[in-house]
Enzyme design. Structure first.
Site, PDB file in Angstrom:
ATOM      1  N   TYR A 194     -14.657 -12.649  26.788  1.00  0.00           N
ATOM      2  CA  TYR A 194     -15.597 -12.759  27.901  1.00  0.00           C
ATOM      3  C   TYR A 194     -15.345 -11.668  28.931  1.00  0.00           C
ATOM      4  O   TYR A 194     -16.242 -10.892  29.281  1.00  0.00           O
ATOM      5  CB  TYR A 194     -15.488 -14.145  28.548  1.00  0.00           C
ATOM      6  CG  TYR A 194     -16.321 -14.288  29.801  1.00  0.00           C
ATOM      7  CD1 TYR A 194     -17.676 -14.592  29.718  1.00  0.00           C
ATOM      8  CD2 TYR A 194     -15.762 -14.108  31.070  1.00  0.00           C
ATOM      9  CE1 TYR A 194     -18.452 -14.716  30.862  1.00  0.00           C
ATOM     10  CE2 TYR A 194     -16.526 -14.233  32.216  1.00  0.00           C
ATOM     11  CZ  TYR A 194     -17.864 -14.537  32.107  1.00  0.00           C
ATOM     12  OH  TYR A 194     -18.637 -14.644  33.239  1.00  0.00           O
TER      13      TYR A 194
ATOM     14  N   LYS B  34     -17.431  -8.253  29.978  1.00  0.00           N
ATOM     15  CA  LYS B  34     -17.907  -8.087  31.355  1.00  0.00           C
ATOM     16  C   LYS B  34     -17.425  -6.763  31.942  1.00  0.00           C
ATOM     17  O   LYS B  34     -18.161  -6.094  32.682  1.00  0.00           O
ATOM     18  CB  LYS B  34     -17.427  -9.250  32.231  1.00  0.00           C
ATOM     19  CG  LYS B  34     -18.028 -10.596  31.901  1.00  0.00           C
ATOM     20  CD  LYS B  34     -19.514 -10.685  32.164  1.00  0.00           C
ATOM     21  CE  LYS B  34     -19.840 -10.910  33.608  1.00  0.00           C
ATOM     22  NZ  LYS B  34     -21.298 -11.132  33.828  1.00  0.00           N
TER      23      LYS B  34
END
Length: 340
Positions: free
Chosen positions: A144, A148
């Site tokens: 994740y 990002k």
């Protein structure tokens, strides 16, 4: 092209609050783009914004909306939730963001504000009052935050005189509409696990009430559209500006829900890491996504708080809801949700 048209990518937790705050302003055309229609938000705001549906990983879906709506500003909040497969994060966060940047450039968008994550600088070590000079680690703790970080890099590199961009690294979002942080803590209460604690609870943590995070996005938009866009090409940490011991936040949630643990059983971090490693191996052989991971142990045992001076100076950001009031509003919302 209308001068005040704002397209919000993602109408969920953060996106929904941004749309609500935009609707409080005058002389704005507002639209949202998401995978599915947010019927609840449309009903709540009585058609004050236009809803488009599509897949941001498909360039055609994105360009169709840009061509029809002609946004002057794009606020990109869309991202999958935690604990999904690695490929999903890279398809949505990296490839999807690349599609949005291309559309912004093709359709002459003036400003792009991107929702990044404070976790992009986390590698398991303590983060003590770090600012934007903190380097992004070469090896990330999870897919994740890795995705990002890559998306954030794309957005900042796309900044120019014609397309002004900024990225906001939000930390520990909670509030009405939260489906992860506070509900997760309440599930611990429901399962009778509040007496267990990982680590010594001497680690300070940053949480951010959702309305403050939404407000920061509007401030970034205003800056980028101003005659002196000092936020262009810049990244900012966004928090509530109130650090709290990690487990104290959870216990504040439980206390507001009427529960105080009768006693605490503490698991030192090394023991937690050992148990998490075992859980990961079991889930690997069972071909399941583990719920208890080494990342979660490191996350809950590390100091993780950030300096928001740059956001205060450049964006003129100051939290509009303090931590205690944010917790109260969140639990009041959850009580209301239970009744429906």
């Amino acid at each position: 092209m209308p001068m005040n048209s704002v397209l919000v990518i993602g109408s969920g937790f953060l996106g929904g609050h941004i749309i609500r705050q935009l609707c409080e302003r005058e002389n704005l055309r507002i639209a949202a783009f998401d995978l599915f229609e947010n019927e609840k938000l449309l009903h709540e705001l009585h058609g004050q914004f236009t809803m488009y549906t599509g897949d941001l990983t498909k360039q055609g879906d994105i360009e169709r909306v840009f061509e029809e709506f002609h946004p002057r500003v794009v606020i990109h909040t869309a991202s999958p939730v935690h604990n999904l497969a690695r490929d999903i994060y890279f398809e949505v966060n990296v490839d999807g963001t690349a599609n949005i940047i291309k559309a912004c450039q093709k359709f002459n968008v003036d400003a792009l504000v991107y929702t990044s994550s404070a976790g992009v600088v986390f590698n398991g070590a303590d983060l003590i009052n770090v600012d934007e000079s903190q380097p992004i680690p070469e090896v990330h703790m999870d897919a994740y935050n890795e995705s990002k970080a890559l998306a954030e890099k794309q957005v900042l590199e796309a900044s120019s005189e014609s397309l002004k961009t900024a990225a906001l690294r939000v930390a520990g979002l909670f509030g009405p509409g939260d489906r992860q942080l506070v509900p997760g803590m309440l599930s611990v209460l429901k399962n009778g696990q509040t007496k267990f604690q990982l680590g010594d609870n001497l680690n300070l943590f940053d949480f951010t009430y959702i309305e403050n995070a939404a407000y920061a996005h509007l401030l970034a938009m205003d800056n980028l559209l101003s005659s002196n866009p000092t936020a262009n090409g810049q990244v900012f940490f966004i928090t509530n500006g109130q650090v709290i011991y990690f487990w104290d936040f959870a216990r504040a949630i439980w206390a507001h829900a009427g529960h105080v643990p009768p006693y605490i059983i503490k698991f030192p971090r090394p023991v937690g890491m050992l148990l998490a490693t075992a859980a990961e191996w079991v889930c690997y052989f069972l071909k399941k996504e583990p719920g208890f991971t080494r990342f979660r142990v490191q996350f809950s045992c590390a100091n993780r708080y950030f300096n928001i001076q740059k956001a205060e100076d450049v964006l003129k950001y100051h939290p509009i809801v303090d931590l205690e009031e944010g917790i109260r509003r969140t639990l009041a919302w959850m009580d209301t949700e239970k009744k429906h």
